[in-house]
Enzyme design. Structure first.
Site, PDB file in Angstrom:
ATOM      1  N   GLU A 160       0.421  -0.933   0.225  1.00 41.27           N
ATOM      2  CA  GLU A 160       0.013   0.334   0.334  1.00 41.27           C
ATOM      3  C   GLU A 160       0.777   1.226   0.045  1.00 41.27           C
ATOM      4  O   GLU A 160       0.409   2.210  -0.426  1.00 41.27           O
ATOM      5  CB  GLU A 160      -0.978  -0.077   1.175  1.00 41.27           C
ATOM      6  CG  GLU A 160      -2.472   0.530   1.257  1.00 41.27           C
ATOM      7  CD  GLU A 160      -3.406   0.999   1.762  1.00 41.27           C
ATOM      8  OE1 GLU A 160      -4.194  -0.004   1.299  1.00 41.27           O
ATOM      9  OE2 GLU A 160      -2.853   1.015   3.243  1.00 41.27           O
ATOM     10  N   LYS A 182     -13.804   1.084  -4.146  1.00 38.50           N
ATOM     11  CA  LYS A 182     -15.439   1.627  -2.611  1.00 38.50           C
ATOM     12  C   LYS A 182     -16.407   2.538  -3.754  1.00 38.50           C
ATOM     13  O   LYS A 182     -17.640   1.867  -3.334  1.00 38.50           O
ATOM     14  CB  LYS A 182     -14.321   2.431  -1.867  1.00 38.50           C
ATOM     15  CG  LYS A 182     -13.721   1.715  -0.933  1.00 38.50           C
ATOM     16  CD  LYS A 182     -13.073   2.831   0.415  1.00 38.50           C
ATOM     17  CE  LYS A 182     -12.596   1.652   1.768  1.00 38.50           C
ATOM     18  NZ  LYS A 182     -11.500   2.998   1.548  1.00 38.50           N
ATOM     19  N   HIS A 195       6.837 -27.059  -1.903  1.00 38.66           N
ATOM     20  CA  HIS A 195       5.652 -27.783  -2.766  1.00 38.66           C
ATOM     21  C   HIS A 195       4.555 -27.362  -3.159  1.00 38.66           C
ATOM     22  O   HIS A 195       3.524 -28.300  -3.692  1.00 38.66           O
ATOM     23  CB  HIS A 195       5.454 -29.350  -1.538  1.00 38.66           C
ATOM     24  CG  HIS A 195       6.933 -29.686  -1.054  1.00 38.66           C
ATOM     25  ND1 HIS A 195       7.354 -30.758  -1.238  1.00 38.66           N
ATOM     26  CD2 HIS A 195       7.145 -29.361   0.239  1.00 38.66           C
ATOM     27  CE1 HIS A 195       8.397 -31.450  -0.338  1.00 38.66           C
ATOM     28  NE2 HIS A 195       8.187 -30.442   0.128  1.00 38.66           N
TER      29      HIS A 195
HETATM   30  O1  PA5 Z   1      -3.250   1.562   5.967  1.00 36.91           O
HETATM   31  C1  PA5 Z   1      -4.279   2.546   5.855  1.00 36.91           C
HETATM   32  O2  PA5 Z   1      -4.594   3.603   5.963  1.00 36.91           O
HETATM   33  C2  PA5 Z   1      -5.558   1.247   5.349  1.00 36.91           C
HETATM   34  O3  PA5 Z   1      -5.120  -0.386   4.769  1.00 36.91           O
HETATM   35  C3  PA5 Z   1      -6.275   1.875   6.643  1.00 36.91           C
HETATM   36  O4  PA5 Z   1      -5.243   0.819   7.247  1.00 36.91           O
HETATM   37  C4  PA5 Z   1      -7.628   0.298   5.997  1.00 36.91           C
HETATM   38  O5  PA5 Z   1      -8.017   0.905   4.559  1.00 36.91           O
HETATM   39  C5  PA5 Z   1      -9.012   0.523   7.554  1.00 36.91           C
HETATM   40  O6  PA5 Z   1      -9.351   2.194   7.592  1.00 36.91           O
HETATM   41  P1  PA5 Z   1     -10.047   2.658   8.415  1.00 36.91           P
HETATM   42  O7  PA5 Z   1      -8.879   2.811   9.664  1.00 36.91           O
HETATM   43  O8  PA5 Z   1     -10.445   4.087   8.035  1.00 36.91           O
HETATM   44  O9  PA5 Z   1     -11.164   1.895   8.575  1.00 36.91           O
END
Ligand code: PA5
Length: 422
Positions: free
Chosen positions: A278, A413, A299
């Site tokens: 990410e 989303k 494996h």
């Molecule tokens: O690293 C990040 O910002 C994302 O992976 C969030 O943690 C994830 O989308 C969850 O978001 P939130 O804590 O706002 O529900």
């Protein structure tokens, strides 16, 4: 902690190394003087030093109340659950049931998962930690609605404060409003710490404390790394890791496999995948993070790694052993022909499998890095968390991206909300 680069060096030349090292030093200095991309999300950098004793004590005392429950369900997705699950899975026994069981929800929309969870909880005294920084993410919000409903059905809505804790923004978001309305116990996710960098905030620390993990030890270990890993020096392992990753990427090795030989490490590799995937995967750039559990996956994926496309490099996580030695017994009949292993313990055999794999993959054209750790304990993990966070940030800056945003997560989303008629 040591990064062994022996099986990656032959893929790199000295001039490229020196250039990239310079870029890494610059990246680290930009992080320190807050002059790089995403500089409003650098709160994680000195988090271990900033977390107050008052906050730690509150986390511990709230965890003591939750621990009275038989089961605590941590509701969250992405950075709001991966860090705590990573560490809890590492330290919980493989088979023995724990006095307070910690389960996770809100990390998927599978009807079967929630159905089974709700029915499993029917005869349990359970609590909930709901975590969402934005307070608006669909997956945890839905799971929380269903779980809260179940809890109120069982216990009514008095004493919710002893059973439900919300971790979210200090003032905005639907979860904050809901927590206020039900007068829940709350913790704040700091504004300047993104989800995947939040494991050393209450997001990670409260579930860890409920699972019986000594959070003070984790914070103290991370504190030491704040000093060590911010040094602009060639022997800083966070710099070495970031430099090698980028150099290998530039040579076309665009996939990194985290390789580990302990099944308990699975969830940690998921946390690492999110942190790096990410943070770096944007602007059509970035190393794709994958993981492999050996010898299990030798494996399955092993064939590909040995002989498939040469666009992979591996990072092995290696520990010194702290398990009780389990020796292979002698067999008079030796039907299974294993007497050549008599007297050897399983860790020794596993370490030879690991060494054999490293050499085979390297000889097959796969660069191999090794992260060598002293032993698997909470201190090591506290250090490792900070190591990966800072190395990921350095690596992202070398790559030229903002490692602290995730604009690409919005695309699915928007479609989902449109299809659901929001
Ligand atoms: O690293 C990040 O910002 C994302 O992976 C969030 O943690 C994830 O989308 C969850 O978001 P939130 O804590 O706002 O529900």
């Amino acid at each position: 902690m040591k990064i062994n680069t022996q099986f990656a060096e032959p893929f790199i030349n000295k001039t490229d190394f020196d250039i990239c090292l310079e870029e890494a030093m610059q990246a680290l200095s930009q992080l320190k003087n807050k002059s790089g991309k995403g500089n409003d999300f650098l709160g994680w950098m000195d988090l271990p030093n900033r977390i107050s004793n008052q906050e730690i004590n509150k986390i511990v005392s709230v965890s003591e109340v939750l621990k009275k429950c038989e089961t605590v369900v941590v509701v969250g997705i992405g950075g709001s659950y991966l860090g705590s699950k990573a560490i809890i899975d590492l330290f919980k026994p493989y088979f023995k049931k724990q006095s307070t069981e910690v389960l996770f929800a809100g990390q998927n929309l599978d009807e079967g998962y929630i159905n089974e969870l709700l029915s499993y909880l029917s005869d349990k005294d359970f609590g909930i930690i709901v975590i969402s920084k934005s307070g608006t993410t669909l997956e945890p919000a839905l799971a929380f609605r269903l779980l809260l409903n179940k809890l109120i059905e069982k216990n009514g809505n008095s004493n919710l404060k002893d059973k439900v804790v919300a971790i979210t923004d200090k003032e905005k978001g639907a979860l904050k409003e809901l927590a206020n309305a039900y007068q829940l116990e709350t913790f704040v996710v700091p504004d300047n710490v993104g989800g995947r960098y939040s494991v050393l905030t209450p997001v990670g620390l409260l579930p860890l404390a409920v699972a019986g993990i000594d959070i003070k030890k984790i914070i103290d270990a991370a504190k030491l790394q704040v000093i060590e890993l911010q040094k602009e020096e060639l022997n800083n392992p966070a710099i070495i890791y970031a430099v090698y990753r980028n150099l290998l990427y530039r040579k076309g090795f665009s996939n990194e496999i985290m390789v580990y030989s302990k099944p308990k490490w699975n969830a940690f590799s998921e946390w690492w995948k999110q942190l790096f995937g990410e943070s770096e995967g944007k602007e059509h750039k970035g190393i794709f993070p994958i993981s492999m559990n050996i010898t299990t996956d030798l494996h399955s994926l092993g064939q590909y790694v040995q002989e498939g496309q040469r666009n992979l490099f591996e990072t092995f996580i290696r520990f010194e052993n702290n398990e009780t030695p389990l020796q292979v017994n002698n067999s008079e009949e030796n039907y299974d022909k294993l007497n050549y292993l008599t007297g050897k313990n399983l860790h020794y055999i596993n370490s030879k499998a690991e060494q054999g794999t490293i050499e085979a993959h390297y000889n097959g054209g796969v660069p191999v890095l090794q992260i060598e750790l002293v032993q698997l304990d909470v201190e090591t993990i506290g250090q490792l968390i900070y190591f990966y966070e800072i190395s990921c940030a350095i690596s992202g800056y070398i790559l030229g991206v903002n490692p602290f945003n995730q604009p690409g997560v919005e695309a699915y989303k928007q479609n989902m909300f449109r299809l659901l008629g929001k």
